[in-house]
Design a protein around this motif. Sequence first.
Motif: not given
Length: 219
Positions: A18-30, A87-95
């Motif tokens: 089984i192959i999973f997507d992440v966003d919208g399938t396993l979690w919601d980080t929006t 955006c990716c840098e700040y996103e990673h830090k925030a998560l």
Amino acid sequence: MILSEIRSRKKVFIIRNIIFDVDGTLWDTTEVVAKAWNKAISEVGGTAAVVSAAVLKKEFGKTMKVIADDLFYDADEKTKDLLMEKCCEYEHKALEENTDNLLFADVVETIKKLSEKYRLFIVSNCQVGYIELFMKKAGVEPFIKDWECFGNTGKVKGDSIKLLVERNNLTDAVYVGDTQGDYEATQIAQIPFIFAKYGFGHVENCEREISGIKELLDL
């Protein structure tokens, strides 16, 4: 090993992987990501874009290049690249710093249970490090055999799925995702699709769907 059968109008698929997507399938980080991206946008400038969770739910699942073109259409290419990098840098830090539970219901328990019978994988259109961060935050690293992303391959999701399938010699895999783009990726990779209809998107004429990830245990 107990095997599952996913029946379509034409074939019976015997599924062991089984192959999973992440966003919208396993979690919601929006919500978390929107705040991080707006911080990056205000710092870099060069665009009038304002990001919200609702906007991101329409964009997540696309490649980073397409997201940049959609959101920062008023910026030049150099600025788009800088914006996405920040955006990716700040996103990673925030998560990393986030302490709220962003997972959909029953994700960890279902992944653990599925791993007793199936090999589990992840493919996403995300940046490098995002899947690893998800696995760490969710505590599911021991259960995921391999993963791939746009940040590594530079390819559309269908091609990234094909790379993972070939690397692991998978002849009997299914992909679980929540958008039309996910479905179209499985058409490229030529594997069956299960629509997570609780997620961010909508898929037309999907033969197999779940209202919660726990339903995979009985599918």
